[in-house]
Design an enzyme around this catalytic site. Structure first.
Site, PDB file in Angstrom:
ATOM      1  N   PHE A  46      75.853  39.561  19.513  1.00 62.05           N
ATOM      2  CA  PHE A  46      74.865  39.826  18.459  1.00 62.05           C
ATOM      3  C   PHE A  46      74.825  41.295  18.057  1.00 62.05           C
ATOM      4  CE2 PHE A  46      71.404  36.375  19.407  1.00 62.05           C
ATOM      5  CZ  PHE A  46      71.952  35.535  18.461  1.00 62.05           C
ATOM      6  N   GLU A  47      74.430  41.548  16.819  1.00 66.31           N
ATOM      7  CA  GLU A  47      74.084  42.894  16.327  1.00 66.31           C
ATOM      8  C   GLU A  47      75.197  43.921  16.557  1.00 66.31           C
ATOM      9  OE1 GLU A  47      71.740  42.076  14.841  1.00 66.31           O
ATOM     10  OE2 GLU A  47      70.177  41.089  15.937  1.00 66.31           O
ATOM     11  N   GLY A  48      76.430  43.475  16.376  1.00 69.02           N
ATOM     12  CA  GLY A  48      77.575  44.329  16.679  1.00 69.02           C
ATOM     13  C   GLY A  48      77.938  44.157  18.132  1.00 69.02           C
TER      14      GLY A  48
ATOM     15  N   ARG B 236      69.268  46.430  16.939  1.00 68.01           N
ATOM     16  CA  ARG B 236      69.918  46.732  18.223  1.00 68.01           C
ATOM     17  C   ARG B 236      68.910  47.277  19.221  1.00 68.01           C
ATOM     18  NH1 ARG B 236      74.974  49.498  15.046  1.00 68.01           N
ATOM     19  NH2 ARG B 236      76.238  47.600  14.887  1.00 68.01           N
TER      20      ARG B 236
ATOM     21  N   LEU C 241      70.575  46.958  11.287  1.00 67.33           N
ATOM     22  CA  LEU C 241      71.187  46.718  12.595  1.00 67.33           C
ATOM     23  C   LEU C 241      70.749  47.765  13.617  1.00 67.33           C
ATOM     24  CD1 LEU C 241      74.845  45.615  11.737  1.00 67.33           C
ATOM     25  CD2 LEU C 241      73.015  44.220  12.713  1.00 67.33           C
TER      26      LEU C 241
END
Length: 599
Positions: A409-411, A272, A268
């Site tokens: 997305f992605e956290g 990110r 991630l």
């Protein structure tokens, strides 16, 4: 591939160390330092998007996943799938700048960009980083040619941001294999992927251990749910993935039992960062659309590009994009420089893995700043298009819908905002960054008699002084937060959010000033425009940082202590504002003249 065209190396700071140290503009990586190889790859990606992906958008949006597969194979033929994979395993083994450039270029075809990103960043990358030699031999060659397509299964119906709260279970069998049961949600490429990385908790008498597995679609019990009816990204597959008594061989455990979090979080981190870069690429594309439309659209007998309100919009779109672009390239340069400086075998991914962990703070900043800048730019793109921006005759409305999920997305951006100051505080407590000592020294300075302002000249000297003041403001608030809350700081989410906003503006503002200064010192043809963009960003960032600082202090303190610290904060913001209207106009005029992003 070299990360720089010049003899001057890229300086290597530790993650978060920019808050404590100044950087030499000549030693910061910027887009202007791209090599010819970098530029050729960027052109390859742009041609692929224009000639192959965008013309097939209607078929993609009709859920014809054979088109997605064909495009993945074509991208493989162009060498775009193996950028991050060592040559020993069939990849190209290129630098992270190249990897970032590819992500930037895919942004204009957002639906396929999601498909591509899930395959490359969320399947190939973790397999390359954590897979055994046997796993790499069995799967990487087919993934790198596009023969098979990958997906990444982390999220679940009841555990969105709480990834470690997964309910999917894996039970070890007598023969060493595992039986998986559970449901994964919102899986990009879920409807047609051949191979999945699935996170599950291994259950045994000692408890539950978060782990990762390589699961083939062909394994009995693996099924995909129905396609989600999404707001945007209609040309990418998003489905649940259901696992019912799926037997997974012991050889398909990815990494170690109980170490799935290392895979999830490190993958991630890079995803990110690349999403931030992709957002910058998307913003540049939208600026070109806005500038072209504003030049052609006439109202009251004049092109709307001639009106101050439109110039303001275009100028601000450029300024924010410039800052995001500056911070992502700066970060990519530090990542590559650190990997290059770490002795390692090219096939050994441990150096890359350690580096991605080191720059987790910068990755979260890139993700939040990039996606929110893109959202702003695309909203203004619709506004500039007026009614035409609200209908499907123009791509503006599709861009807007496609981008909204990037902040999830992605956290989520909220989770990443908590991570930015949280990681800094943890590194300070561990002694990895000298934040505690610096914050104490700063507090003594601010509560003492006023010091003479730092001297300096040059076209951006004022902005350099402003950035140093920004750092002091963020350091002051962070130090007070750590002092006030101690280990309870993680529970004070409002304070952490304000801190994150301050820190993002510090890193973005400094990155923009360093890039503009380097352009000026190198005598680049458009150096004056770089300076304009940096000045506007810093001028506006000062107001934002001061406001966030005041809000954070008010949440932590009261009475005389609050008044004392507010006075100290005000001492840092005696900055002369720039004439941002004139600067934005120059940037907007140049964008209209060029028909695109001018920097």
């Amino acid at each position: 591939m070299s990360t720089t065209t010049a003899a001057t190396p890229v300086s290597i700071l530790r993650g978060g160390e920019w808050l404590l140290r100044s950087s030499n503009p000549a030693e910061v990586f910027t887009p202007e330092r791209l090599t010819e190889e970098h530029r050729l790859i960027a052109k390859t990606v742009a041609d692929f998007v224009d000639k192959d992906a965008l013309p097939l958008l209607d078929r993609l949006e009709s859920k014809d996943w054979s088109v997605s597969r064909d495009l993945i194979r074509h991208a493989a033929d162009l060498g775009l799938l193996g950028i991050d994979v060592a040559e020993a395993h069939g990849g190209l083994g290129l630098d992270k700048v190249t990897s970032m450039i590819v992500s930037e270029g895919m942004a204009r075809a957002a639906s396929f960009g999601a498909t591509f990103g899930a395959h490359v960043n969320l399947m190939i990358l973790p397999l390359s980083l954590f897979g055994t030699e046997d796993q790499k031999r069995r799967y990487l060659p087919r993934l790198l040619t596009g023969e098979i397509v990958g997906a990444y299964c982390l999220s679940e119906p009841g555990s969105g941001s709480d990834a470690l709260g997964a309910k999917t279970k894996a039970v070890r069998q007598a023969d060493g294999s595992f039986v998986l049961n559970g449901e994964k949600m919102w899986i990009t490429n879920g409807g047609f992927a051949d191979l999945y990385i699935v996170f599950a908790k291994v259950v045994d008498e000692a408890g539950e251990h978060f782990s990762a597995f390589i699961v083939e679609r062909a394994f009995p019990g693996v099924t995909s749910g129905k396609e989600e009816h999404k707001m945007g990204l209609h040309g990418s597959s998003t489905t649940p993935v259901i696992l019912q008594d799926v037997k997974v061989p012991a050889a398909n455990l990815l990494g170690e039992i109980g170490k799935g979090h290392k895979i999830a979080f490190n993958v991630l981190n890079f995803a990110r960062f690349k999403l931030g870069a992709m957002s910058g690429g998307g913003a540049r594309g939208a600026i070109a659309e806005s500038a072209t439309y504003a030049a052609a659209r006439k109202q009251f007998g004049r092109p709307i590009a001639s009106f101050g309100a439109i110039k303001h919009k275009l100028g601000e779109m450029i300024v924010r994009t410039y800052a995001v672009e500056s911070l992502t390239y700066r970060t990519a340069g530090m990542i590559d420089a650190r990997i290059d400086a770490t002795p390692h075998d090219p096939a050994d991914q441990s150096a890359a893995l350690a580096t991605l962990e080191e720059y987790a703070i910068e990755a979260s900043i890139a993700k939040v700043a990039g996606t929110e800048t893109l959202n702003f730019v695309l909203d203004e793109n619709i506004q500039i298009h007026g009614g035409n921006g609200f209908v499907r005759d123009y791509p503006a409305e599709r861009h807007y819908r496609d981008s909204r999920v990037n902040r999830i997305f992605e956290g989520t951006n909220e989770i990443n905002r908590l991570l930015i100051p949280g990681m800094l505080a943890r590194r300070a407590v561990k002694g990895d960054l000298a934040i505690i000592a610096a914050a104490k020294a700063l507090q003594d300075e601010l509560l003492g008699p006023p010091a003479a302002p730092p001297s300096g000249d040059g076209p951006l000297a004022g902005e350099c002084r402003a950035v140093e003041a920004f750092k002091k403001a963020a350091l002051m608030v962070l130090g007070l937060a750590m002092q006030t809350y101690g280990q309870r700081l993680a529970d004070e989410q409002e304070v952490l959010m304000h801190l994150a906003d301050m820190l993002m503006d510090v890193y973005a503002g400094e990155s923009a000033v360093l890039r503009a200064t380097a352009s000026t010192e190198a005598g680049l043809p458009r150096a004056a425009l770089h300076a304009d963009a940096a000045r506007v960003f810093v001028s506006d960032a000062g107001a934002r940082i001061e406001t966030a600082g005041r809000e954070a202090l008010a949440a932590m303190l009261d009475g005389d202590t609050l008044r004392t610290m507010l006075t100290a904060l005000r001492r840092l913001f005696k900055l002369t504002p720039a004439n941002t209207a004139a600067l934005r106009r120059r940037l907007a005029d140049e964008a209209v003249a060029r028909g695109g992003y001018p920097l």
